[in-house]
Design a protein around this motif. Sequence first.
Motif, mmCIF file in Angstrom:
data_model
loop_
_atom_site.group_PDB
_atom_site.id
_atom_site.type_symbol
_atom_site.label_atom_id
_atom_site.label_comp_id
_atom_site.label_asym_id
_atom_site.label_seq_id
_atom_site.Cartn_x
_atom_site.Cartn_y
_atom_site.Cartn_z
ATOM 1 N N VAL A 31 0.826 -1.212 0.000
ATOM 2 C CA VAL A 31 0.000 0.000 0.000
ATOM 3 C C VAL A 31 0.867 1.271 0.000
ATOM 4 O O VAL A 31 0.393 2.342 -0.377
ATOM 5 C CB VAL A 31 -0.968 0.030 1.202
ATOM 6 C CG1 VAL A 31 -1.965 -1.098 1.091
ATOM 7 C CG2 VAL A 31 -0.231 -0.028 2.531
ATOM 8 N N ALA A 32 2.106 1.153 0.392
ATOM 9 C CA ALA A 32 3.035 2.288 0.344
ATOM 10 C C ALA A 32 4.458 1.752 0.362
ATOM 11 O O ALA A 32 4.736 0.721 0.991
ATOM 12 C CB ALA A 32 2.814 3.233 1.521
ATOM 13 N N LEU A 33 5.352 2.451 -0.326
ATOM 14 C CA LEU A 33 6.742 2.000 -0.421
ATOM 15 C C LEU A 33 7.648 3.227 -0.401
ATOM 16 O O LEU A 33 7.478 4.142 -1.223
ATOM 17 C CB LEU A 33 6.934 1.206 -1.722
ATOM 18 C CG LEU A 33 8.183 0.336 -1.874
ATOM 19 C CD1 LEU A 33 7.948 -0.748 -2.920
ATOM 20 C CD2 LEU A 33 9.408 1.154 -2.269
ATOM 21 N N GLN A 37 1.065 -3.234 -13.560
ATOM 22 C CA GLN A 37 1.509 -3.544 -12.211
ATOM 23 C C GLN A 37 2.715 -2.701 -11.808
ATOM 24 O O GLN A 37 2.807 -2.218 -10.673
ATOM 25 C CB GLN A 37 1.855 -5.026 -12.095
ATOM 26 C CG GLN A 37 0.663 -5.961 -12.175
ATOM 27 C CD GLN A 37 1.088 -7.410 -12.033
ATOM 28 O OE1 GLN A 37 1.785 -7.958 -12.898
ATOM 29 N NE2 GLN A 37 0.690 -8.032 -10.936
ATOM 30 N N ILE A 38 3.647 -2.527 -12.742
ATOM 31 C CA ILE A 38 4.812 -1.682 -12.458
ATOM 32 C C ILE A 38 4.374 -0.241 -12.266
ATOM 33 O O ILE A 38 4.811 0.441 -11.325
ATOM 34 C CB ILE A 38 5.855 -1.795 -13.605
ATOM 35 C CG1 ILE A 38 6.527 -3.170 -13.556
ATOM 36 C CG2 ILE A 38 6.891 -0.685 -13.500
ATOM 37 C CD1 ILE A 38 7.583 -3.381 -14.623
ATOM 38 N N LEU A 39 3.494 0.245 -13.120
ATOM 39 C CA LEU A 39 3.015 1.624 -13.010
ATOM 40 C C LEU A 39 2.297 1.850 -11.687
ATOM 41 O O LEU A 39 2.451 2.904 -11.048
ATOM 42 C CB LEU A 39 2.090 1.946 -14.181
ATOM 43 C CG LEU A 39 2.766 2.009 -15.566
ATOM 44 C CD1 LEU A 39 1.720 2.188 -16.653
ATOM 45 C CD2 LEU A 39 3.787 3.135 -15.614
ATOM 46 N N ALA A 40 1.526 0.841 -11.249
ATOM 47 C CA ALA A 40 0.811 0.973 -9.980
ATOM 48 C C ALA A 40 1.783 1.060 -8.809
ATOM 49 O O ALA A 40 1.597 1.876 -7.889
ATOM 50 C CB ALA A 40 -0.139 -0.206 -9.805
ATOM 51 N N LEU A 64 2.769 4.171 -5.924
ATOM 52 C CA LEU A 64 2.771 3.986 -4.472
ATOM 53 C C LEU A 64 4.126 4.295 -3.835
ATOM 54 O O LEU A 64 4.253 4.297 -2.612
ATOM 55 C CB LEU A 64 2.390 2.532 -4.132
ATOM 56 C CG LEU A 64 0.985 2.080 -4.513
ATOM 57 C CD1 LEU A 64 0.849 0.571 -4.297
ATOM 58 C CD2 LEU A 64 -0.065 2.843 -3.719
ATOM 59 N N THR A 65 5.123 4.554 -4.662
ATOM 60 C CA THR A 65 6.504 4.681 -4.176
ATOM 61 C C THR A 65 6.904 6.135 -3.994
ATOM 62 O O THR A 65 6.619 6.990 -4.834
ATOM 63 C CB THR A 65 7.470 4.000 -5.156
ATOM 64 O OG1 THR A 65 7.124 2.618 -5.275
ATOM 65 C CG2 THR A 65 8.908 4.108 -4.663
#
Length: 470
Positions: free
Chosen positions: A313-315, A370-373, A377-378
């Motif tokens: 959810v967050a990175l 998936q990478i874009l998502a 979050l990063t």
Amino acid sequence: MENKKENITFELASLAVSIRLENIPPHVLGIARQAVLDWLGVSIAGADESITDKLVEFMVSEGGLPRCTLIGSLDRLPASAAASINGTASHALDYDDVNFSVPGHASAPVLAAALALGEELHASGARVLEAFIAGYEISCRVGQLIAPNHYSSGFHATATMGCFGAAAAASRLLGLDADATSRALGIASTRAAGLKAAFGSSCKALQVGEAARGGLVAAMLAQKGVDVPEDMIGHRLGFARTHSSDWAELCALRSPRYVADFAVKTTDEAPVYDYHLETNLFKYHNSCYETHSAIECALYLARTENVEASNVVALDIRVNPHCDDICNIACPLTPLQAKFSLKHTVAMALLGKNTADPSAFNDENIADPQILALQELTQVIFDPGLRVPETIVRIKLRDGREVERKHDSSRPENDLNAQKKRLTNKFRALCEGHLPLSKIEEIERKVFELESLVNICELVRLTARATPQP
């Protein structure tokens, strides 16, 4: 005439001339051979990159005596052109080794120059290896003279320092004495160029090829007696002062003798190394080296904490601010830009995409939802308290857990046998599809017996593309 004992350029030239293969410790020779193998692998694979193809097309159209091998090509060109093309190929993937004393990629321009000129001169493997070690050392020592301001000001140190290293290596192969080598380094100081603004584009690799060519030509001109003012590196209007405020401060605070001694001292880091090759760092991810600690953190957390990308959810990626201008492209639009993106490379690692495989950096992954998502979050956080390239990755998961890992990829490998095995596997993976297995194995054998080669041509010519069968 200026006192040579206070002439930085002459001090460095004298050091380059003094390096002898018989005095180099066996473990340093082992690292040097590993660097040659790694350089050949990334160059063979990089020969098929677009920038290399375009440069070959241009250089071949210009013509010249067909004396030297173009890696991965049927064509042959003069040594200076071969150095430029092969140096560009060696950096085209951005997968070549690193040394933070430069700071940058120390082997690429030096080996491109040494192998091209070595082939033209039919030099022995021992002479080429000796020249490489001398050139590598000079690149790192000039780099230390003007660090860190030179790099932080926007200069591409791989290219600028590489020109000096290439000049030193070529001078050794030409048999120049300290005075002539000093002239070669002086001429190189007028040709050393490169900008970090090119990162994420083909011009980053092109700058490395031009460094190899510039250094090689500088040595050949010095051999012919081309004159240059005394101490072009340490001159009040010379390379160091004009390219780094750190150098100006050092000169203002210290005596000329201290400054000259500083040019040839060993590193102050603990443990103290006699050769900068001992701090050489090999790449095992095909991206900017300053993304590697973050990748290793992500891989560790995925492996040990059962972190799955769908549960993130967050990175947070915490790095030294130095990384901002180097590897913080937030939304890469090309595969090359992706190699300079902390967010993209960490997302790849968490999704199980092989960052060691050059083909994994592709248009499909640039657009992968998936990478874009994960990129969205990063957050990249700058922390001056972290050393380059120390990194902390913290991940918040849907189940409320927060996991964290810190990694420092700046430490050289102590187990050289393990490193040799890992590099051999990397070399084979890079060469697969470019050369037949028999040639790949023969190149490996010759590299690890480099000092016994009577003629370096025996090695270099194995890298050329085979003549198509009728």
